[in-house]
Design a protein around this motif. Structure first.
Motif, PDB file in Angstrom:
ATOM      1  N   ARG A   1       5.895  30.034  71.908  1.00  0.00           N
ATOM      2  CA  ARG A   1       6.773  28.997  71.372  1.00  0.00           C
ATOM      3  C   ARG A   1       7.853  28.728  72.406  1.00  0.00           C
ATOM      4  O   ARG A   1       8.066  29.520  73.324  1.00  0.00           O
ATOM      5  N   PHE A   2       8.542  27.616  72.258  1.00  0.00           N
ATOM      6  CA  PHE A   2       9.740  27.354  73.038  1.00  0.00           C
ATOM      7  C   PHE A   2      10.927  27.557  72.118  1.00  0.00           C
ATOM      8  O   PHE A   2      10.922  27.096  70.974  1.00  0.00           O
ATOM      9  N   GLU A   3      11.914  28.281  72.607  1.00  0.00           N
ATOM     10  CA  GLU A   3      13.148  28.493  71.845  1.00  0.00           C
ATOM     11  C   GLU A   3      14.246  27.682  72.511  1.00  0.00           C
ATOM     12  O   GLU A   3      14.475  27.817  73.716  1.00  0.00           O
TER      13      GLU A   3
ATOM     14  N   ALA B   1      19.821  27.295  66.852  1.00  0.00           N
ATOM     15  CA  ALA B   1      18.604  27.622  67.599  1.00  0.00           C
ATOM     16  C   ALA B   1      17.390  27.062  66.867  1.00  0.00           C
ATOM     17  O   ALA B   1      17.355  27.030  65.639  1.00  0.00           O
ATOM     18  N   TYR B   2      16.401  26.637  67.653  1.00  0.00           N
ATOM     19  CA  TYR B   2      15.179  26.048  67.112  1.00  0.00           C
ATOM     20  C   TYR B   2      13.978  26.628  67.835  1.00  0.00           C
ATOM     21  O   TYR B   2      14.072  26.988  68.999  1.00  0.00           O
TER      22      TYR B   2
ATOM     23  N   ARG C   1      21.622  17.775  73.894  1.00  0.00           N
ATOM     24  CA  ARG C   1      22.584  18.612  74.601  1.00  0.00           C
ATOM     25  C   ARG C   1      22.209  20.093  74.518  1.00  0.00           C
ATOM     26  O   ARG C   1      23.013  20.949  74.121  1.00  0.00           O
ATOM     27  N   ALA C   2      20.955  20.374  74.879  1.00  0.00           N
ATOM     28  CA  ALA C   2      20.462  21.755  74.838  1.00  0.00           C
ATOM     29  C   ALA C   2      21.289  22.638  75.766  1.00  0.00           C
ATOM     30  O   ALA C   2      21.606  22.257  76.886  1.00  0.00           O
ATOM     31  N   ARG C   3      21.637  23.808  75.291  1.00  0.00           N
ATOM     32  CA  ARG C   3      22.398  24.780  76.087  1.00  0.00           C
ATOM     33  C   ARG C   3      21.472  25.755  76.792  1.00  0.00           C
ATOM     34  O   ARG C   3      21.796  26.264  77.861  1.00  0.00           O
ATOM     35  N   SER C   4      20.339  26.052  76.170  1.00  0.00           N
ATOM     36  CA  SER C   4      19.354  26.937  76.797  1.00  0.00           C
ATOM     37  C   SER C   4      17.976  26.643  76.225  1.00  0.00           C
ATOM     38  O   SER C   4      17.839  26.075  75.144  1.00  0.00           O
TER      39      SER C   4
END
Length: 91
Positions: free
Chosen positions: A78-80, A87-88, A36-39
């Motif tokens: 990187r991908f955030e 956050a990852y 359920r990624a938000r961004s």
């Protein structure tokens, strides 16, 4: 389930290899829908470009974006990803 991206495959990154200044790069990142990624964004030191949720593909959400680099250099990217838990960064 894993986040899917392979910079050597044109279905995930085009064009292949290094970019010239101003050359458009198209990215495709698959994030498990269960996250359920938000961004999501592509980021390097001092530069960040947002990705947009574009579609669903099986158990994944497809995130896409386009960008061009403002100046020559070595970009360790990187991908955030932000979801309901925080956050990852994916290197």
């Amino acid at each position: 389930m894993n986040i899917l991206f392979d910079s050597r495959r044109s279905e995930y990154k085009e064009p292949f290899g290094a970019l010239r200044v101003g050359e458009r790069c198209r990215l495709r990142l698959l994030i498990p829908a269960a996250c359920r990624a938000r961004s999501a964004s592509w980021a390097a030191e001092g530069v960040s470009f947002p990705l947009e949720r574009a579609a669903a593909e099986g158990p994944y959400d497809v995130w896409r974006g386009e960008f061009s680099l403002p100046e020559p250099g070595l970009y360790l990217y990187r991908f955030e990803i932000v979801d309901e838990n925080g956050a990852y960064a994916l290197y």
